[in-house]
Structures are given as structure tokens and as C-alpha cells.
Design a protein around this motif. Structure first.
Motif, PDB file in Angstrom:
ATOM      1  N   GLY A 114      -0.376   3.465 -17.057  1.00 53.83           N
ATOM      2  CA  GLY A 114       0.368   2.633 -16.113  1.00 53.83           C
ATOM      3  C   GLY A 114      -0.448   2.302 -14.868  1.00 53.83           C
ATOM      4  O   GLY A 114      -1.563   2.801 -14.666  1.00 53.83           O
ATOM      5  N   TRP A 115       0.123   1.465 -14.018  1.00 51.68           N
ATOM      6  CA  TRP A 115      -0.544   1.060 -12.791  1.00 51.68           C
ATOM      7  C   TRP A 115      -0.828   2.273 -11.908  1.00 51.68           C
ATOM      8  O   TRP A 115       0.062   3.085 -11.652  1.00 51.68           O
ATOM      9  N   HIS A 116      -2.054   2.390 -11.444  1.00 49.94           N
ATOM     10  CA  HIS A 116      -2.437   3.491 -10.573  1.00 49.94           C
ATOM     11  C   HIS A 116      -3.779   3.153  -9.933  1.00 49.94           C
ATOM     12  O   HIS A 116      -4.471   2.216 -10.333  1.00 49.94           O
ATOM     13  N   ALA A 117      -4.143   3.944  -8.935  1.00 53.10           N
ATOM     14  CA  ALA A 117      -5.478   3.873  -8.338  1.00 53.10           C
ATOM     15  C   ALA A 117      -6.061   5.269  -8.339  1.00 53.10           C
ATOM     16  O   ALA A 117      -5.338   6.267  -8.199  1.00 53.10           O
ATOM     17  N   ASP A 118      -7.360   5.365  -8.530  1.00 60.90           N
ATOM     18  CA  ASP A 118      -8.043   6.654  -8.477  1.00 60.90           C
ATOM     19  C   ASP A 118      -8.410   6.946  -7.028  1.00 60.90           C
ATOM     20  O   ASP A 118      -9.569   6.874  -6.619  1.00 60.90           O
ATOM     21  N   ASP A 119      -7.366   7.262  -6.237  1.00 60.02           N
ATOM     22  CA  ASP A 119      -7.544   7.412  -4.799  1.00 60.02           C
ATOM     23  C   ASP A 119      -7.180   8.807  -4.301  1.00 60.02           C
ATOM     24  O   ASP A 119      -6.804   8.995  -3.145  1.00 60.02           O
ATOM     25  N   LYS A 145      -2.858  -4.239  -4.473  1.00 56.37           N
ATOM     26  CA  LYS A 145      -1.665  -3.457  -4.178  1.00 56.37           C
ATOM     27  C   LYS A 145      -0.694  -4.236  -3.298  1.00 56.37           C
ATOM     28  O   LYS A 145       0.528  -4.084  -3.425  1.00 56.37           O
ATOM     29  N   ASP A 146      -1.221  -5.075  -2.398  1.00 60.64           N
ATOM     30  CA  ASP A 146      -0.374  -5.795  -1.445  1.00 60.64           C
ATOM     31  C   ASP A 146      -0.075  -7.230  -1.859  1.00 60.64           C
ATOM     32  O   ASP A 146       0.622  -7.954  -1.155  1.00 60.64           O
ATOM     33  N   ASN A 147      -0.610  -7.657  -2.997  1.00 55.64           N
ATOM     34  CA  ASN A 147      -0.359  -9.012  -3.478  1.00 55.64           C
ATOM     35  C   ASN A 147      -0.549  -9.043  -4.985  1.00 55.64           C
ATOM     36  O   ASN A 147      -1.653  -9.234  -5.481  1.00 55.64           O
ATOM     37  N   ALA A 167     -14.298  -0.223  -1.709  1.00 60.29           N
ATOM     38  CA  ALA A 167     -12.891  -0.073  -1.320  1.00 60.29           C
ATOM     39  C   ALA A 167     -11.925  -0.423  -2.444  1.00 60.29           C
ATOM     40  O   ALA A 167     -10.727  -0.564  -2.204  1.00 60.29           O
ATOM     41  N   THR A 168     -12.425  -0.542  -3.663  1.00 56.44           N
ATOM     42  CA  THR A 168     -11.576  -0.978  -4.781  1.00 56.44           C
ATOM     43  C   THR A 168     -10.317  -0.132  -4.920  1.00 56.44           C
ATOM     44  O   THR A 168      -9.207  -0.656  -5.047  1.00 56.44           O
ATOM     45  N   GLN A 169     -10.467   1.205  -4.901  1.00 63.76           N
ATOM     46  CA  GLN A 169      -9.302   2.070  -5.134  1.00 63.76           C
ATOM     47  C   GLN A 169      -8.305   2.002  -3.975  1.00 63.76           C
ATOM     48  O   GLN A 169      -7.121   2.292  -4.155  1.00 63.76           O
ATOM     49  N   ARG A 170      -8.781   1.607  -2.800  1.00 62.67           N
ATOM     50  CA  ARG A 170      -7.899   1.502  -1.634  1.00 62.67           C
ATOM     51  C   ARG A 170      -6.989   0.281  -1.742  1.00 62.67           C
ATOM     52  O   ARG A 170      -5.826   0.314  -1.335  1.00 62.67           O
ATOM     53  N   TYR A 171      -7.518  -0.805  -2.295  1.00 60.84           N
ATOM     54  CA  TYR A 171      -6.790  -2.068  -2.272  1.00 60.84           C
ATOM     55  C   TYR A 171      -6.290  -2.543  -3.638  1.00 60.84           C
ATOM     56  O   TYR A 171      -5.455  -3.444  -3.705  1.00 60.84           O
TER      57      TYR A 171
END
Length: 199
Positions: A114-119, A145-147, A167-171
Motif C-alpha cells: 500500500g501507499w507509504h514512504a520509507d521515512d 503526499k500533498d497533491n 527529499a523523495t521520502q519526505r514529499y
């Protein structure tokens, strides 16, 4: 020489290489990993609900590479010869050192991520995640994440590598969705550097 393609998107720092690992080597790695690794099905917690993970996985790495995600604390299993060999291949390809790998096994089209970030904090603020795909081709999606209208989608096939950094995992979040198509097994290895163990 491997040809790398830069994926396009705001604050997206990701490159993709088709067939970065040759077919013969990819075939050998896939067969070995399916046969040799001890596969687990973890429970994951999303939106307050706990259920079985829709895939099998294995966590390997250096002894200090303890990793926590979705309320699972993963103690690393030692490197196998094949995983260490794959790590060295990826370190050469990316000029990056890795001390751990999460291996996910998608048994068919109904297994997914599912949708996730490795953050996670132990990966640091700008982690480098190097992902090697083996076996059946599956769609890989990224979205801001914001759009959620900002999306990137591409197939990841046998021997393909994608590297996410900066910054990929951040955004951005990413996923491997289910598919109704009849597909074979896929093994995905995501190499990373765990910088500090959670307390």
C-alpha cells in the motif's frame, strides 16, 4: 553501459534503470532467494486496524540494523551469500553503502504494497533506497503526499533497479498495487542504511 532515466516530479529524486542486472544473473538470484530465505508474514497496522501483510517478507542486515515500521520491530537475520552478493552489485551500481535489505515476496497479483514512504527516523532525513526487482513485472506508483494529482507510474521488470534519494521520502509516497492480471512471483529487494536503532 546501463542507461538511467530520471523520473520527473517536484522534489522527486529518483532514477530508474531497465535491466540493470542481466537476465542470467537475475534468474539465478530469483531462484536462490525463493528457495533459501525464511519468509514471514507480518501483521501491519493501518488506520488503527491490524491485519496480515498482503505479501511475505524477510529482513536481513548487519547486527545493528534494527528497523521498525508499522509497529513491527525487525531484528535482522544475517546476510546470506546471495543477499550479500546482491548488496555488492547494488553498491557498485549506486556508489552507496547499504547495511540492510528488506525483501518482499509477491506471490501473485493479489499480493501488494500500500501507499507509504520509507521515512522512519532510523533511515535519516534523506535516505537512499535502492530497489531491485526480480521475477514478474509489476506497476510501481509514486504520488506527492500533498497533491495526489502529481503521479508517476512505471513497470518494474526482471532485473530493473530504481533508486530513490534526496527529499523523495519526505514529499512522495509509493505503492505496488494489486492487479487482476495473471502474473507470476516477484521478489523485490530494497537496500538501505539504518543509521540508528530505535529505542
Amino acid at each position: 553501459m546501463s542507461l538511467w532515466t530520471q523520473l520527473e516530479g517536484p522534489e522527486l529524486c529518483a532514477t530508474h534503470c531497465v535491466g540493470a542486472i542481466g537476465r542470467t544473473e537475475s534468474d539465478r538470484l530469483l531462484v536462490s532467494l525463493l528457495d533459501q530465505l525464511k519468509w514471514n508474514q507480518h501483521e501491519i497496522t493501518m488506520f488503527g486496524k491490524t491485519h496480515a501483510s498482503p505479501r511475505l517478507s524477510a529482513w536481513h542486515g548487519d547486527p545493528e540494523a534494527v528497523y521498525t515500521y508499522s509497529q513491527n520491530r525487525l531484528e535482522p537475520q544475517p546476510w546470506t551469500d546471495e543477499l550479500d552478493y546482491a548488496r555488492k552489485l547494488m553498491q557498485t551500481l549506486t556508489d552507496t553503502r547499504f547495511n540492510s535489505v528488506l525483501v518482499n515476496r509477491y506471490r501473485d497479483g493479489q499480493d501488494s504494497m500500500g501507499w507509504h514512504a520509507d521515512d522512519e527516523p532510523e533511515l535519516g532525513p534523506n535516505p537512499i533506497i535502492a530497489s531491485l526487482s526480480l521475477g514478474a513485472s509489476r506497476k510501481f506508483h509514486l504520488r506527492r503526499k500533498d497533491n495526489h494529482k502529481e503521479k508517476v507510474s512505471l513497470p518494474l521488470g526482471h532485473g530493473d533497479v530504481i533508486v530513490m534519494s534526496g527529499a523523495t521520502q519526505r514529499y512522495w509516497a509509493h505503492q505496488v498495487p494489486k492487479t487482476a492480471a495473471v502474473v507470476g512471483e516477484r521478489v523485490n529487494l530494497t537496500f538501505r542504511m539504518v543509521r540508528s536503532s530505535p529505542t
